[in-house]
Design a protein around this motif. Structure first.
Motif, PDB file in Angstrom:
ATOM      1  N   ASP A 137       0.825  -1.205   0.000  1.00 31.70           N
ATOM      2  CA  ASP A 137       0.000   0.000   0.000  1.00 31.70           C
ATOM      3  C   ASP A 137       0.864   1.262   0.000  1.00 31.70           C
ATOM      4  N   VAL A 138       0.354   2.284  -0.665  1.00 34.71           N
ATOM      5  CA  VAL A 138       1.063   3.558  -0.773  1.00 34.71           C
ATOM      6  C   VAL A 138       0.248   4.634  -0.069  1.00 34.71           C
ATOM      7  N   LYS A 139       0.917   5.437   0.755  1.00 34.80           N
ATOM      8  CA  LYS A 139       0.238   6.493   1.494  1.00 34.80           C
ATOM      9  C   LYS A 139      -0.206   7.622   0.558  1.00 34.80           C
ATOM     10  N   THR A 184       2.550  14.765   9.941  1.00 34.87           N
ATOM     11  CA  THR A 184       2.481  14.336  11.338  1.00 34.87           C
ATOM     12  C   THR A 184       2.341  12.825  11.382  1.00 34.87           C
ATOM     13  N   ASP A 185       3.083  12.192  12.289  1.00 37.41           N
ATOM     14  CA  ASP A 185       2.992  10.740  12.486  1.00 37.41           C
ATOM     15  C   ASP A 185       3.197   9.966  11.186  1.00 37.41           C
ATOM     16  N   GLY A 186       4.092  10.461  10.318  1.00 40.29           N
ATOM     17  CA  GLY A 186       4.401   9.754   9.089  1.00 40.29           C
ATOM     18  C   GLY A 186       3.356   9.854   8.005  1.00 40.29           C
ATOM     19  N   ASN A 187       2.405  10.775   8.156  1.00 41.92           N
ATOM     20  CA  ASN A 187       1.351  10.956   7.164  1.00 41.92           C
ATOM     21  C   ASN A 187       1.272  12.413   6.747  1.00 41.92           C
ATOM     22  N   CYS A 188       1.064  12.621   5.448  1.00 36.49           N
ATOM     23  CA  CYS A 188       0.945  13.964   4.898  1.00 36.49           C
ATOM     24  C   CYS A 188      -0.528  14.288   4.665  1.00 36.49           C
ATOM     25  N   ASN A 189      -0.939  15.454   5.140  1.00 33.97           N
ATOM     26  CA  ASN A 189      -2.312  15.894   4.954  1.00 33.97           C
ATOM     27  C   ASN A 189      -2.325  17.320   4.439  1.00 33.97           C
ATOM     28  N   VAL A 190      -3.343  17.615   3.646  1.00 30.52           N
ATOM     29  CA  VAL A 190      -3.478  18.956   3.095  1.00 30.52           C
ATOM     30  C   VAL A 190      -4.239  19.823   4.086  1.00 30.52           C
ATOM     31  N   LEU A 191      -3.795  21.062   4.240  1.00 22.50           N
ATOM     32  CA  LEU A 191      -4.451  21.997   5.148  1.00 22.50           C
ATOM     33  C   LEU A 191      -5.405  22.934   4.426  1.00 22.50           C
ATOM     34  N   SER A 192      -5.196  23.103   3.119  1.00 22.69           N
ATOM     35  CA  SER A 192      -6.069  23.992   2.351  1.00 22.69           C
ATOM     36  C   SER A 192      -6.172  23.462   0.930  1.00 22.69           C
ATOM     37  N   SER A 193      -7.355  23.525   0.371  1.00 23.07           N
ATOM     38  CA  SER A 193      -7.560  23.032  -0.983  1.00 23.07           C
ATOM     39  C   SER A 193      -7.286  24.148  -1.985  1.00 23.07           C
ATOM     40  N   PHE A 194      -7.119  23.770  -3.256  1.00 23.95           N
ATOM     41  CA  PHE A 194      -6.967  24.767  -4.293  1.00 23.95           C
ATOM     42  C   PHE A 194      -7.990  24.518  -5.390  1.00 23.95           C
ATOM     43  N   THR A 195      -8.227  25.519  -6.192  1.00 21.92           N
ATOM     44  CA  THR A 195      -9.173  25.402  -7.301  1.00 21.92           C
ATOM     45  C   THR A 195      -8.437  25.660  -8.601  1.00 21.92           C
TER      46      THR A 195
END
Length: 202
Positions: A137-139, A184-195
């Motif tokens: 699996d790929v994050k 954080t904790d080895g995972n990347c998350n987006v904080l703001s979306s783009f259009t």
């Protein structure tokens, strides 16, 4: 919108194709396939029966998407990349009841000549480098390269490498969109979306 099907293509009866989808030279789409709107299938593509493809998916030349593969919206499948559906194939052994499901999530890129071993999930906006072999699996947002593939970084939704370490806690901004990401904790998350409007202004 209309569906474009080249005269050399074969679309079996029962196949579902969304508006705006384009089917080019020597493509074969099986009757059980379910395909969303605005997809594009390049020369010599094969789509199996038990295949679900979302909206705005681009499949380049010489790609076969076999049974038990699901592809979500906005996925790019590079030229001659490979899907499998049996983990341990033998010519003399029938294993059609052992197909392993593969899921490619929204926005992922599968580079030219990469191989996706069956039974895995590729996360949202992951980026698989050309020639990589994916066997686990790929994050989401992960940049994967090599044989077997290892994670070498993180990618933005725009397709730019982010200035983030592989582990720890950090933040980065996509230079093209201004979109912010947090690790954080080895995972990347987006904080703001783009259009698309933001991209056009960048």
């Amino acid at each position: 919108m209309t569906i474009t099907i080249h005269p050399t293509a074969i679309v079996d009866e029962g196949a579902q194709l969304g508006d705006g989808t384009r089917v080019w030279h020597w493509v074969h789409i099986s009757g059980g396939a379910k395909i969303g709107e605005r997809c594009s299938f390049g020369q010599n593509v094969y789509i199996g029966n038990d295949v679900v493809i979302g909206t705005n998916v681009k499949v380049q030349n010489n790609v076969s998407i076999f049974d038990a593969v699901t592809i979500e919206d906005d996925v790019f499948c590079g030229p001659s990349m490979v899907f499998t559906n049996v983990y341990n194939p033998r010519c003399a052994i029938i294993r059609k009841d052992q197909y392993r499901k593969t899921l490619i999530k929204k926005g992922a890129t599968l580079g030219a000549n990469c191989t996706i071993i069956c039974g895995i999930t590729v996360g949202e906006y992951a980026f698989i480098a050309a020639g990589a072999v994916i066997s686990r699996d790929v994050k989401p947002y992960a940049l994967m390269a090599g044989v077997p593939a290892k994670q070498i970084g993180w990618m933005s939704e725009f397709g730019e490498k982010l200035a983030l370490p592989l582990t720890g806690t950090a933040q980065a901004t996509c230079p093209n969109t201004g979109q912010n990401y947090i690790l954080t904790d080895g995972n990347c998350n987006v904080l703001s979306s783009f259009t698309k409007q933001k991209i056009a202004k960048s």
